[in-house]
Design a protein around this motif. Structure first.
Motif, PDB file in Angstrom:
ATOM      1  N   VAL A   1       0.838  -1.200   0.000  1.00  0.00           N
ATOM      2  CA  VAL A   1       0.000   0.000   0.000  1.00  0.00           C
ATOM      3  C   VAL A   1       0.871   1.247   0.000  1.00  0.00           C
ATOM      4  O   VAL A   1       0.697   2.151  -0.824  1.00  0.00           O
ATOM      5  CB  VAL A   1      -0.938   0.000   1.233  1.00  0.00           C
ATOM      6  N   GLN A  37       2.602   1.778  -3.258  1.00  0.00           N
ATOM      7  CA  GLN A  37       1.742   2.274  -4.332  1.00  0.00           C
ATOM      8  C   GLN A  37       1.401   3.758  -4.136  1.00  0.00           C
ATOM      9  O   GLN A  37       1.402   4.533  -5.093  1.00  0.00           O
ATOM     10  CB  GLN A  37       0.468   1.438  -4.403  1.00  0.00           C
ATOM     11  N   VAL A  38       1.136   4.124  -2.895  1.00  0.00           N
ATOM     12  CA  VAL A  38       0.819   5.527  -2.621  1.00  0.00           C
ATOM     13  C   VAL A  38       2.011   6.411  -2.983  1.00  0.00           C
ATOM     14  O   VAL A  38       1.858   7.440  -3.650  1.00  0.00           O
ATOM     15  CB  VAL A  38       0.414   5.706  -1.142  1.00  0.00           C
ATOM     16  N   TYR A  58       2.437   6.696  -6.851  1.00  0.00           N
ATOM     17  CA  TYR A  58       1.475   7.385  -7.712  1.00  0.00           C
ATOM     18  C   TYR A  58       0.971   8.724  -7.202  1.00  0.00           C
ATOM     19  O   TYR A  58       0.375   9.481  -7.944  1.00  0.00           O
ATOM     20  CB  TYR A  58       0.263   6.477  -7.957  1.00  0.00           C
ATOM     21  N   TRP A  59       1.167   9.001  -5.905  1.00  0.00           N
ATOM     22  CA  TRP A  59       0.596  10.235  -5.392  1.00  0.00           C
ATOM     23  C   TRP A  59       1.591  11.369  -5.604  1.00  0.00           C
ATOM     24  O   TRP A  59       2.481  11.610  -4.802  1.00  0.00           O
ATOM     25  CB  TRP A  59       0.260  10.072  -3.911  1.00  0.00           C
ATOM     26  N   ARG A  81      -5.228   3.488 -10.308  1.00  0.00           N
ATOM     27  CA  ARG A  81      -3.833   3.116 -10.081  1.00  0.00           C
ATOM     28  C   ARG A  81      -3.587   2.725  -8.632  1.00  0.00           C
ATOM     29  O   ARG A  81      -2.599   2.101  -8.310  1.00  0.00           O
ATOM     30  CB  ARG A  81      -2.934   4.269 -10.502  1.00  0.00           C
ATOM     31  N   PHE A  82      -4.487   3.119  -7.734  1.00  0.00           N
ATOM     32  CA  PHE A  82      -4.345   2.733  -6.333  1.00  0.00           C
ATOM     33  C   PHE A  82      -5.096   1.443  -6.021  1.00  0.00           C
ATOM     34  O   PHE A  82      -5.360   1.116  -4.880  1.00  0.00           O
ATOM     35  CB  PHE A  82      -4.839   3.848  -5.414  1.00  0.00           C
ATOM     36  N   ASP A 140      -4.443  -1.754  -5.988  1.00  0.00           N
ATOM     37  CA  ASP A 140      -3.869  -2.720  -5.045  1.00  0.00           C
ATOM     38  C   ASP A 140      -3.897  -2.191  -3.617  1.00  0.00           C
ATOM     39  O   ASP A 140      -4.063  -2.948  -2.670  1.00  0.00           O
ATOM     40  CB  ASP A 140      -2.441  -3.080  -5.444  1.00  0.00           C
ATOM     41  N   ALA A 141      -3.735  -0.865  -3.498  1.00  0.00           N
ATOM     42  CA  ALA A 141      -3.804  -0.280  -2.163  1.00  0.00           C
ATOM     43  C   ALA A 141      -5.185  -0.544  -1.569  1.00  0.00           C
ATOM     44  O   ALA A 141      -5.313  -0.936  -0.410  1.00  0.00           O
ATOM     45  CB  ALA A 141      -3.515   1.213  -2.224  1.00  0.00           C
ATOM     46  N   PHE A 142      -6.221  -0.361  -2.387  1.00  0.00           N
ATOM     47  CA  PHE A 142      -7.575  -0.647  -1.896  1.00  0.00           C
ATOM     48  C   PHE A 142      -7.713  -2.115  -1.511  1.00  0.00           C
ATOM     49  O   PHE A 142      -8.265  -2.457  -0.463  1.00  0.00           O
ATOM     50  CB  PHE A 142      -8.623  -0.298  -2.960  1.00  0.00           C
ATOM     51  N   PHE A 201      -5.467  -4.198  -0.614  1.00  0.00           N
ATOM     52  CA  PHE A 201      -4.737  -4.551   0.600  1.00  0.00           C
ATOM     53  C   PHE A 201      -5.371  -3.970   1.853  1.00  0.00           C
ATOM     54  O   PHE A 201      -5.365  -4.601   2.905  1.00  0.00           O
ATOM     55  CB  PHE A 201      -3.266  -4.124   0.491  1.00  0.00           C
ATOM     56  N   LEU A 202      -5.927  -2.772   1.730  1.00  0.00           N
ATOM     57  CA  LEU A 202      -6.615  -2.215   2.891  1.00  0.00           C
ATOM     58  C   LEU A 202      -7.781  -3.125   3.275  1.00  0.00           C
ATOM     59  O   LEU A 202      -8.020  -3.424   4.442  1.00  0.00           O
ATOM     60  CB  LEU A 202      -7.117  -0.807   2.586  1.00  0.00           C
TER      61      LEU A 202
END
Ligand SMILES: Nc1ncnc2c1ncn2[C@@H]1O[C@H](COP(=O)(O)OP(=O)(O)OP(=O)(O)O)[C@@H](O)[C@H]1O
Ligand SMILES: [Mg+2]
Lengths: 367, 293, 251
Positions: free
Chosen positions: A168, A171-172, A175-176, B262-263, B265-267, B269-270
């Motif tokens: 997480v 990725q943040v 891309y952020w 683009r996020f 995978d972050a979602f 994993f959360l």
């Protein structure tokens, strides 16, 4: 071969407690205890002096080794004390590096390189000690923020969830673009404020922090739960609280490690903080022995020495009439194999999870 | 995109992840090993397809299957067999290290760039069914998964060896006291998981046509995570968890707004961390937890 | 065993015993749990092993079954060395252990459990006939053949544990505390069956806590204390209060 090879049961790393040694008295005991701090610190200092004397690539590798040491000591504070596996600590290193980079890169350069940045981030500028402090704080804060979620898990689940954290955060950061470069690009121009002589002082500071923590009551209680989780509730120890404390301190140290990394590497990119770096610090701890500070130190030393040797061999070494060299690409393979072989032959690491003992006279008293 | 189309896509991705998770879950059952390096079996089998495709599909698929099975068995023989008495945490670290090691080996052997071949390019097209434009590969994946699941189910419930695998997964020690041969059962399980990995490699290679050293990693990480949230303790848990993971990823990809996708995978994993908080042993965990005594 | 007092079962074996254990030692991380144990079981004999908690009874039989490693000593079955073999090999050599606790495969049905027991079957008798035989011994298993083992009662599970082990057709059957946690009626059922297994010619070694009962049931009962054998008793001793006290509390 006749032993029942049932897959083992507990997920905590079993073994002997390295904490307080009772049954000793007076100054000799104090000396032995202090030696567990002084010994590793001394070794780190001398190692750095040697590396800087040799200079050239060895000095550069020495700097990276010190950065790895800080991250490994950081991970050891948590995993070594709690017995819980974490694949996520490089996330704290990543945010530490990010913070350090954003604070130290010259604002003019920063605005050109990172056009999407929040304006307060674009304008801010700080000297390296402040930047390191912020890196530490950010790492610790992130750890503290996620700890209540992660700290109730054990073993495999903890491994997976911490791995999730790494993904997480990666990725943040990738891309952020409001807090860093555009997708996957690098932050460059981090000033070279941390030469070896400063790095080594910070590293020794971290060793002291770890040592002090290991001797605190919270760490002792947490170690007591490491062997037998099921016994902990009955003993009145609140495992979660002590884990959160360990996780936060360890996240802070890894954040600091990130700051050091940014200053040493001078280019910061999210792809640096992934599985590869995670592999390295876990390998260091496994090699040295997860359950002691000495393990983290010795592991870093041996690992870095091996790595340097392999780099050296890659270049080709003349031994009499022969040129010994290893092919490009063999280095990471040998390093990978080292971790696996270490797990097979010395699952408790080179130190066996013990702290450094005073070399002059060995106390073998048990009590 | 049409809802029906994305449903089929999601089903097919879910099926693919379920196959990966199944391979991981079977091994976990008998070994208490959550094998990170499963992805490198997929990668190896995929390389085999790429390099042998010119020999014709039958030969190539056969070689790829062989590579998958042999790689899996070698992992067991050379690495995991020697670590059988250690904790699952140690096994996890070992497989993590092995995964890293094999990626570097692939890099050294085949370079960091992808290798390409038009593997079964005929499957890459689309067909129109009831007004829906469907990818042939999606349909093939779903069908292949269904067949394999039935086969594994038949093996586990109807055959003697399958019974032994199930018993060993429940209580290895007692199974051995009854005469179940530990080495054989574990090796067999690794072999099956290697075969499943090769099937996954086939689908993935048809889809991308290009294989690099970390080809199998993203899929494996998500499927492994899926298996854990589903309840890796039981085959059905791994399977369902893996499926949900693929399904959710596919749906997020199709329906998350631009700029957030683009996020993804972050979602994912959360979501995973939340699930683990509520049900640490997994959604479909058995009565016992993963950490058994 | 010449130094044993009182009612010693002076069985000097005329032929080689079926199971011959000599100076068996078991250590856990260096700490001895079984400290040189020697005894034998003749063909068709039923031998008991009693002793207080932690005496090393389970360790002894686990070592015989290959489930823990014997650090020294030997154990032979019909002259064949057992130590150093894995449990699955020991079963094939003809020695089976029903371990302490019932160790059910909860999700597997009764029939599947029985089929597992036959994995290392050493007999030519067809499996279906053999299953019919154990079902005759434990009728309840026939009734519940499709029920998951996890849903059986404790007594039924113990019966299943014994039944599936019998399907390997062992020459030497070892049971570790088969009465553990069972109601008196369930104990009766189990020991009734054991009696019939013995009568059918299988050699049996029973580990138990309940001294009086075991001494009466077995041809010969050894007392294990802190890793060492201290007494050997014949059924006559079952009512000898003095000896029983010794058996419970050590010499
Ligand atoms: N796996 C093990 N690791 C370490 N020590 C063990 C282990 N198993 C048993 N022990 C120790 O060995 C000794 C003998 O244990 P064992 O289980 O053989 O006793 P037992 O006679 O079967 O007792 P019980 O009647 O309670 O079943 C005990 O002190 C026990 O704590
Ligand atoms: Mg016992």
């Amino acid at each position: 071969m006749s032993e029942l090879k049932t897959p083992a049961t507990g997920l905590t790393v079993g073994g002997r407690d390295l904490g307080r040694r009772r049954g000793r008295s007076g100054s000799s005991a104090r000396l032995a205890t202090m030696w567990t701090l002084i010994g590793p610190a001394l070794l780190v200092y001398l190692g750095t002096v040697v590396a800087s004397q040799i200079g050239g690539p060895v000095a550069v590798q020495g700097a990276y080794a010190l950065v790895s040491l800080v991250a490994a000591v950081g991970l050891q504070i948590f995993t070594g004390t709690s017995g819980v596996l974490s694949f996520g600590h490089i996330a704290f290193t990543a945010v530490g590096a990010w913070a350090y980079g954003l604070l130290t890169i010259d604002p003019t350069l920063k605005k050109a390189l990172l056009p999407d940045l929040f304006s307060f981030l674009a304008d801010v500028h700080a000297p390296w000690p402040v930047a390191l402090a912020v890196a530490t704080t950010v790492g610790g804060f992130l750890a503290f923020a996620v700890a209540p979620f992660l700290m109730r898990l054990n073993g495999l689940q903890a491994g997976i969830a911490t791995f999730g954290l790494l993904m997480v955060v990666g990725q943040v950061l990738t891309y952020w673009s409001s807090i860093g470069p555009r997708s996957g690009q690098a932050m460059v121009g981090v000033p070279a404020d941390l030469p070896l002589e400063r790095l080594v002082l910070v590293a020794i500071g971290v060793i002291i922090v770890s040592w002090v923590y290991q001797h605190a009551r919270t760490a002792r209680l947490l170690r007591a739960t490491r062997e037998d989780l099921t016994a902990a509730p009955g003993s009145g120890i609140n495992v979660t609280i002590h884990r959160v404390i360990a996780f936060t301190i360890s996240g802070a140290v890894c954040g600091l490690g990130g700051g050091l990394w940014a200053a040493t590497n001078r280019v910061v990119q999210s792809s640096h903080f992934g599985v590869g770096m995670t592999f390295t610090i876990i390998a260091i701890l496994v090699l040295g022995g997860t359950r002691s500070l000495w393990g983290a130190v010795l592991g870093t030393l041996v690992w870095s020495a091996l790595d340097s040797l392999l780099v050296y061999l890659q270049g080709g070494v003349t031994l009499g009439d022969y040129v010994v060299s290893i092919p490009e690409g063999a280095r990471p393979i040998i390093l990978g194999a080292t971790l696996i072989v270490a797990l097979m032959v010395r699952p408790d690491g080179l130190t066996g999870g013990r702290e450094l003992t005073w070399p002059v006279q060995r106390w073998r008293r048990r009590g | 995109m049409h809802f029906g189309q994305s449903l089929i896509d999601a089903l097919s991705l879910g099926a693919l992840y379920a196959l990966v998770a199944l391979g991981i879950g079977l091994v976990f059952g008998v070994m208490r090993l959550a094998n990170f390096a499963h992805g490198e079996i997929i990668t190896g089998a995929a390389y085999a397809l790429i390099f042998t495709w010119h020999l014709g599909p039958v030969v190539s698929v056969f070689v790829s299957l062989l590579v998958g099975v042999v790689l899996a068995i070698l992992m067991e023989l050379l690495v995991f067999r020697r670590l059988r008495t250690t904790t699952p945490a140690t096994l996890l670290i070992a497989s993590f290290g092995l995964s890293f090691l094999l990626q570097r080996v692939y890099e050294a052997l085949f370079g960091t760039n992808v290798r390409t071949a038009p593997v079964a390019s005929g499957l890459a097209g689309t067909v129109t069914v009831l007004g829906l434009r469907l990818q042939i590969l999606s349909l093939v994946t779903i069908a292949l998964t269904a067949v394999l699941l039935l086969a594994v189910h038949y093996f586990l419930t109807r055959t003697n060896l399958g019974l032994q695998v199930r018993a060993a997964s429940t209580d290895f020690r007692t199974a051995r006291l009854l005469g179940v041969r530990a080495d054989r059962v574990i090796m067999l399980t690794f072999g099956i998981s290697g075969g499943l990995a090769a099937v996954v490699a086939f689908v993935m290679t048809v889809q991308t046509g290009a294989v690099g050293p970390t080809f199998g990693v993203p899929l494996t990480v998500l499927a492994l995570v899926g298996a854990v949230i589903g309840g890796i303790d039981r085959v059905i848990g791994s399977l369902v968890g893996g499926f949900l993971m693929g399904f959710a990823s596919s749906f997020f990809s199709s329906w998350l707004p631009e700029g957030i996708v683009r996020f993804r995978d972050a979602f994912v994993f959360l979501l995973v961390i939340l699930v683990l908080l509520v049900k640490p042993a997994g959604l479909l965990a058995g009565s016992g937890t993963v950490e058994r005594t | 065993m010449s130094d044993l007092p009182g009612k010693v079962a002076a069985t000097t074996p005329t032929q080689t015993p079926l199971l011959d254990v000599r100076d068996l030692e078991v250590r856990y991380s260096g700490v001895p749990a079984v400290k040189g144990v020697s005894f034998h079981v003749d063909r068709g004999e039923t031998v008991g092993l009693i002793g207080p908690n932690g005496a090393g009874k389970s360790s002894t039989v686990l070592a015989l079954a290959g489930a823990v490693r014997a650090s020294s000593g030997s154990a032979t079955l019909d002259g064949v060395e057992l130590t150093g073999h894995s449990p699955e090999e020991v079963v094939r050599l003809g020695l089976s252990l029903v371990p302490e606790g019932r160790n059910m495969f909860d999700g597997l049905t009764v029939t599947e459990n029985l089929r597992l027991g036959a994995v290392a079957r050493r007999s030519e008798v067809p499996l279906t006939a053999a299953i019919a035989e154990v079902v005759e011994l434990f009728p309840i298993l026939g009734e519940f053949r499709d029920r998951p083992a996890g849903l059986l009662s404790g007594g039924q599970q113990q019966q299943l544990a014994i039944a599936r082990t019998l399907l390997a057709a062992p020459r030497m059957l070892i049971l570790d505390e088969p009465s553990l946690g069972l109601s008196p009626t369930a104990v009766d059922v189990v020991f009734d069956a054991l009696g019939r297994i013995r009568d059918a010619g299988t050699s049996v070694l029973v580990v138990e806590q309940r001294a009086e009962f075991t001494i009466a049931f077995c041809d010969r009962t050894h007392v294990l204390h802190d890793g060492r054998l201290t007494l050997a008793l014949t059924p006559g001793a079952a009512h000898d209060a003095d000896l029983l006290t010794k058996a419970y509390f050590g010499s």
